[in-house]
Write a protein that holds these residues in place. Structure first.
Motif, PDB file in Angstrom:
ATOM      1  N   ILE A   1     -46.312 -42.529  -3.418  1.00 39.86           N
ATOM      2  CA  ILE A   1     -45.879 -44.140  -4.064  1.00 39.86           C
ATOM      3  C   ILE A   1     -46.775 -44.400  -4.924  1.00 39.86           C
ATOM      4  CG2 ILE A   1     -46.163 -46.470  -2.993  1.00 39.86           C
ATOM      5  CD1 ILE A   1     -44.068 -45.396  -1.950  1.00 39.86           C
TER       6      ILE A   1
ATOM      7  N   ASP B   1     -46.375 -42.831  -8.091  1.00 43.67           N
ATOM      8  CA  ASP B   1     -44.982 -43.937  -8.553  1.00 43.67           C
ATOM      9  C   ASP B   1     -45.675 -44.731  -9.548  1.00 43.67           C
ATOM     10  OD1 ASP B   1     -43.540 -41.010  -9.025  1.00 43.67           O
ATOM     11  OD2 ASP B   1     -42.378 -41.886  -6.563  1.00 43.67           O
ATOM     12  N   GLY B   2     -46.302 -45.619  -8.524  1.00 41.10           N
ATOM     13  CA  GLY B   2     -46.666 -47.048  -8.284  1.00 41.10           C
ATOM     14  C   GLY B   2     -47.650 -47.753  -9.206  1.00 41.10           C
TER      15      GLY B   2
ATOM     16  N   ILE C   1     -37.854 -54.234  -2.765  1.00 40.31           N
ATOM     17  CA  ILE C   1     -37.669 -53.322  -3.266  1.00 40.31           C
ATOM     18  C   ILE C   1     -36.466 -52.527  -2.987  1.00 40.31           C
ATOM     19  CG2 ILE C   1     -39.123 -51.374  -2.030  1.00 40.31           C
ATOM     20  CD1 ILE C   1     -40.924 -53.621  -1.182  1.00 40.31           C
ATOM     21  N   PHE C   2     -35.391 -53.087  -2.104  1.00 40.56           N
ATOM     22  CA  PHE C   2     -34.595 -52.299  -1.569  1.00 40.56           C
ATOM     23  C   PHE C   2     -33.693 -52.516  -3.180  1.00 40.56           C
ATOM     24  CE2 PHE C   2     -30.157 -52.501  -0.509  1.00 40.56           C
ATOM     25  CZ  PHE C   2     -30.106 -51.029   0.141  1.00 40.56           C
TER      26      PHE C   2
ATOM     27  N   TRP D   1     -34.356 -52.759  -6.424  1.00 44.55           N
ATOM     28  CA  TRP D   1     -35.191 -52.116  -7.332  1.00 44.55           C
ATOM     29  C   TRP D   1     -34.440 -50.923  -7.486  1.00 44.55           C
ATOM     30  CZ3 TRP D   1     -40.199 -55.252  -7.323  1.00 44.55           C
ATOM     31  CH2 TRP D   1     -39.329 -56.110  -8.370  1.00 44.55           C
ATOM     32  N   ALA D   2     -35.277 -50.149  -5.984  1.00 45.21           N
ATOM     33  CA  ALA D   2     -34.927 -48.954  -6.153  1.00 45.21           C
ATOM     34  C   ALA D   2     -33.090 -48.713  -5.827  1.00 45.21           C
ATOM     35  CB  ALA D   2     -35.248 -48.792  -4.086  1.00 45.21           C
ATOM     36  N   SER D   3     -32.533 -48.963  -5.848  1.00 40.75           N
ATOM     37  CA  SER D   3     -31.218 -48.983  -5.727  1.00 40.75           C
ATOM     38  C   SER D   3     -30.355 -48.853  -6.891  1.00 40.75           C
ATOM     39  CB  SER D   3     -30.013 -50.006  -4.791  1.00 40.75           C
ATOM     40  OG  SER D   3     -29.943 -51.134  -4.624  1.00 40.75           O
TER      41      SER D   3
ATOM     42  N   GLN E   1     -34.535 -45.084 -13.486  1.00 37.62           N
ATOM     43  CA  GLN E   1     -35.588 -44.908 -13.181  1.00 37.62           C
ATOM     44  C   GLN E   1     -36.930 -45.834 -13.563  1.00 37.62           C
ATOM     45  OE1 GLN E   1     -39.376 -43.664 -14.002  1.00 37.62           O
ATOM     46  NE2 GLN E   1     -38.902 -42.779 -11.719  1.00 37.62           N
TER      47      GLN E   1
ATOM     48  N   HIS F   1     -37.454 -48.054 -10.084  1.00 42.36           N
ATOM     49  CA  HIS F   1     -38.088 -46.710  -9.140  1.00 42.36           C
ATOM     50  C   HIS F   1     -39.223 -47.115  -9.037  1.00 42.36           C
ATOM     51  CE1 HIS F   1     -33.761 -44.365  -9.339  1.00 42.36           C
ATOM     52  NE2 HIS F   1     -33.546 -45.645  -8.984  1.00 42.36           N
TER      53      HIS F   1
ATOM     54  N   ALA G   1     -39.841 -50.293  -8.242  1.00 40.39           N
ATOM     55  CA  ALA G   1     -40.359 -50.339  -6.742  1.00 40.39           C
ATOM     56  C   ALA G   1     -41.193 -49.859  -5.894  1.00 40.39           C
ATOM     57  CB  ALA G   1     -38.528 -49.827  -5.988  1.00 40.39           C
ATOM     58  N   ALA G   2     -41.836 -49.181  -6.613  1.00 40.86           N
ATOM     59  CA  ALA G   2     -43.014 -48.529  -6.065  1.00 40.86           C
ATOM     60  C   ALA G   2     -43.881 -49.189  -6.068  1.00 40.86           C
ATOM     61  CB  ALA G   2     -43.813 -47.162  -6.318  1.00 40.86           C
TER      62      ALA G   2
END
Lengths: 307, 269
Positions: free
Chosen positions: A56, A59-60, A262-263, A265-267, A271, A274, A277-278
Motif C-alpha cells: 500500500i 502504491d499510495g 476507496i472502493f 476508485w479501486a473499482s 491505473q 488505483h 485508492a492506495a
C-alpha cells in the motif's frame, strides 16, 4: 528459559523404583515444539500485515499530497482528493461514538448488574450474541428502513446521521458484550466491600465497579469503532454517495466515507485511480491509528488512576 | 433440646437478638432455629466446623444475604429492638450501622486515603475528612505505618495491613456493631496478633461478632462464644444449628454439651 540439567544415570535408577515415568525429554520436546508453533503463527500474521502495508505504501505514498488531502473527487485522478470523504468519516464516527458508547455500556451494565437472571434476560443475551455475527449488509437494510425512511423527519434521509446511527447499531453488540465481560471480571469482594459500608447499588457500580471495568470496556469500544470505520456495505445501502463535491456541514448533510471513496476508485479500470485508492487507504489507516491511539491513551490514564 | 437459650447477661444492654432464625438457600435449609442475644461492647466468637452456618448467621445481621437472590431468612433479628427484616427497614442504612470485615482483605483499588473516605462520603459525612482518615487509621493501629503514603494504593500494603485498612474503613463510618468473618484466616501469625490486639481495643467502643476457625483465637479475644454444629439431612445437605452459647471460659473449660466438649478438645471438626 530455565536451564535444565540432564537426568543423571543414578537418578534414572532411582526413578525406576518409583511407579512414575517422568519422560522429561519428551515433555521438553513438546515444549519446544509449541514455542516453534506459536512463533510461526505470529511470524506469518506479521509478515502478511507487513507485506500489505509495504504494498500500500509503495502504491499510495507518491500520490499522497496535501492537494490530495484537501481536494474533492474529480474525473481525473491527478486532481482527485479525499477531503469530503475524510470529513464524512470523521462526522460519521463522531455520531457512532456518541451513540454506541453510552447505549452499549448502559445496556451492558443493566444486563450484568441489574437484570435478574430469568428467561427474558437469557433470551436478550442470546440475541445480542447472535447480533454480533449478523452480516453488516443486514444492518444496512435495517438502517435504510428505520433511519432513512421511517425516521426521515429527524434524520433527513440519506444523511450523516442515518449512516452513523446504522453503524452504531452494528457495533452495539460488540460494546455490550465487552462491557459485560469487563464487569464480570471485577471481583465480587469489591462489591461486597462497598455494600458492607452502606453503599447503594448505584454507588457500588459507579464508584467501585465501573472504574475497574473501564479499561476493558474501552478495549471493546476500540474494537467496535475499528470495525465501524472500515464498513462499506451498510453505508452503500443507507445511501452514502461516492461522488460528492461538498463537505458535510451537519448531521443532516449528505455524505460519503473513506472506504466507499476507496472502493469507488479501486473499482475503476484506470491505473492512476488505483494509486490514489492506495493513498486513500493510507489516510484511512492514519485516522484509525489516531482514533485507537486516543482510546488507548484514555485507557492507560484510567488504569494509572486506579493505582 | 439443646441448651441454646440466649445468654443471660446481667448488666449490659442487648444489641442484637436472633429469634428462631432459619436461613434457606433455595429449598435447602442452611441454618435452623438459632436463638442468640448479643450484648453491648462484648466480643462474641462464632466457632464450629465448616458448613455449620456460622458465616451465614453472621451475614444475616447486616442483611448481606439479601444480595444472594436464592437466600431467604425466617424468624426475626432485632437490632436495638427494631426488626431488621421489617419491610420499612432500609438495608443500606442498616449496613452503615453494622459494619463488616471479610475473610480476605478486600481494599478498594484506590489510595489508602480514598479507601477510608469512600464510606464516609457516601454516607454524607460532613466533618473534616483528613481528621477522620487519621482517626480511623489510628484506631486501626495502622496510622504510623501508612501516614507518609496515604496517596499510595491500598493494594500495595501487606495482607495484614490491608486487613487493618479494611477495619479502619469499617470504623470510619462509626458503626455500632462490627461483624468479622474469619478476619485472620488469610494472615500470618504476627498480623493475626495485631488484629487480635486491635479487637481488644475496639471492644471499648463497638460490639464485635467474629467468626473464626481458630479456637485459640476465640478463647483469646472473645467474651462469649457460640458453638455451631452441622447435621446431615436425608437429602444429603447439611443444616447448621447453635449447640451452645455461653461465656467463653465456660465453653472452653466446662461446656454443658458433649458435642462442644468433643469439638474444643479436637475430636472432630
Amino acid at each position: 528459559m530455565i536451564a535444565q540439567t540432564p537426568p543423571s544415570p543414578e537418578s534414572a535408577s532411582v526413578a525406576a523404583e518409583r511407579p512414575y515415568y517422568p519422560n522429561t525429554s519428551w515433555r521438553y520436546g513438546l515444549d519446544r515444539l509449541f514455542v516453534i508453533a506459536i512463533w510461526s503463527a505470529i511470524a506469518i500474521a506479521i509478515a502478511a500485515l507487513g507485506l500489505l502495508l509495504f504494498d500500500i505504501l509503495l502504491d499510495g505514498l507518491p500520490t499522497l499530497s496535501s492537494q490530495f488531502l484537501q481536494g474533492f473527487p474529480s474525473r481525473s485522478a491527478e486532481r482527485a482528493g479525499v477531503y469530503p470523504a475524510l470529513l464524512g468519516t470523521i462526522w460519521v464516527m463522531l455520531v457512532v461514538m456518541f451513540v454506541s458508547f453510552p447505549l452499549g455500556v448502559g445496556a451492558g451494565i443493566y444486563l450484568e448488574e441489574f437484570a435478574e437472571d430469568n428467561l427474558f434476560t437469557r433470551l436478550v443475551e442470546i440475541n445480542i450474541n447472535n447480533l454480533a455475527g449478523v452480516p453488516s449488509i443486514i444492518y444496512g437494510l435495517l438502517g435504510l428502513f428505520l433511519f432513512v425512511r421511517l425516521l426521515a423527519p429527524i434524520t433527513g434521509g440519506r444523511t450523516v446521521l442515518s449512516g452513523g446511527l446504522t453503524l452504531a447499531l452494528l457495533i452495539l453488540p460488540v460494546i455490550i458484550v465487552a462491557t459485560r465481560e469487563a464487569l464480570r471480571a471485577v471481583p465480587d469482594s469489591l462489591r461486597q466491600g462497598g455494600y458492607a459500608l452502606g453503599a447503594t447499588r448505584w454507588q457500588v457500580i459507579w464508584e467501585q465497579v465501573f472504574p475497574i471495568a473501564l479499561p476493558g470496556i474501552l478495549t471493546g469500544t476500540i474494537l467496535g469503532l475499528s470495525r465501524a470505520i472500515g464498513e462499506t456495505a451498510p453505508l452503500i445501502v443507507v445511501g452514502a454517495v461516492a461522488y460528492i463535491s461538498f463537505v458535510p456541514e451537519g448531521l443532516q448533510s449528505a455524505f460519503t466515507v473513506l472506504p466507499i471513496q476507496i472502493f469507488s476508485w479501486a473499482s475503476r479500470p484506470q491505473q492512476p485511480f488505483h494509486a490514489i485508492a492506495a493513498s486513500g487507504i493510507i489516510v484511512l489507516m492514519i485516522v484509525l491509528l489516531l482514533m485507537n491511539g486516543a482510546a488507548i491513551y484514555l485507557r492507560n490514564r484510567f488504569q494509572k488512576e486506579r493505582l | 433440646m439443646d441448651s441454646n437459650t440466649p445468654l443471660p447477661n446481667g448488666t449490659s444492654e442487648v444489641v442484637l437478638r436472633a429469634k428462631k432464625l432459619n436461613v434457606y438457600y433455595g429449598s435447602n435449609r442452611a441454618v435452623r432455629d438459632v436463638d442468640l442475644d448479643i450484648s453491648e461492647n462484648t466480643v462474641v466468637a462464632f466457632i464450629g466446623p465448616s458448613g455449620c452456618g456460622k458465616s451465614t448467621v453472621l451475614r444475616c445481621f447486616n442483611r448481606m444475604n439479601d444480595l444472594i437472590a436464592a437466600a431467604r431468612v425466617e424468624g426475626s433479628i432485632t437490632f436495638r429492638d427494631d426488626d431488621i427484616y421489617a419491610p420499612n427497614v432500609d438495608a443500606v442504612e442498616l449496613r452503615s450501622r453494622i459494619g463488616m470485615v471479610f475473610q480476605r482483605p478486600n481494599p478498594f483499588p484506590k489510595s489508602i486515603y480514598e479507601n477510608i473516605a469512600f464510606g464516609a462520603r457516601i454516607n454524607g459525612y460532613k466533618g473534616n475528612m483528613d481528621e477522620l482518615v487519621e482517626q480511623s487509621l489510628r484506631k486501626a493501629a495502622l496510622w504510623d505505618e501508612v501516614k507518609d503514603k496515604l496517596k499510595q494504593s491500598g493494594l500495595a500494603l501487606s495482607g495484614g495491613q490491608q486487613q487493618r485498612l479494611c477495619i479502619a474503613r469499617a470504623i470510619a463510618i462509626s458503626p455500632e456493631v462490627i461483624l468479622m468473618d474469619e478476619p485472620c484466616s488469610a494472615l500470618d501469625p504476627i498480623s493475626t496478633l495485631k488484629v487480635e490486639e486491635l479487637i481488644q481495643e475496639l471492644k471499648q467502643q463497638y460490639t464485635i461478632i467474629i467468626v473464626t476457625h481458630n479456637m485459640q483465637q476465640a478463647s483469646r479475644v472473645s467474651d462469649h462464644t457460640a458453638f455451631y454444629n452441622a447435621e446431615a439431612t436425608e437429602k444429603g445437605n447439611k443444616i447448621g444449628y447453635l449447640v451452645e452459647y455461653d461465656r467463653t471460659e465456660v465453653i472452653f473449660q466446662n461446656p454443658a454439651q458433649q458435642k462442644t466438649q468433643e469439638y474444643i478438645s479436637g475430636r472432630f471438626g
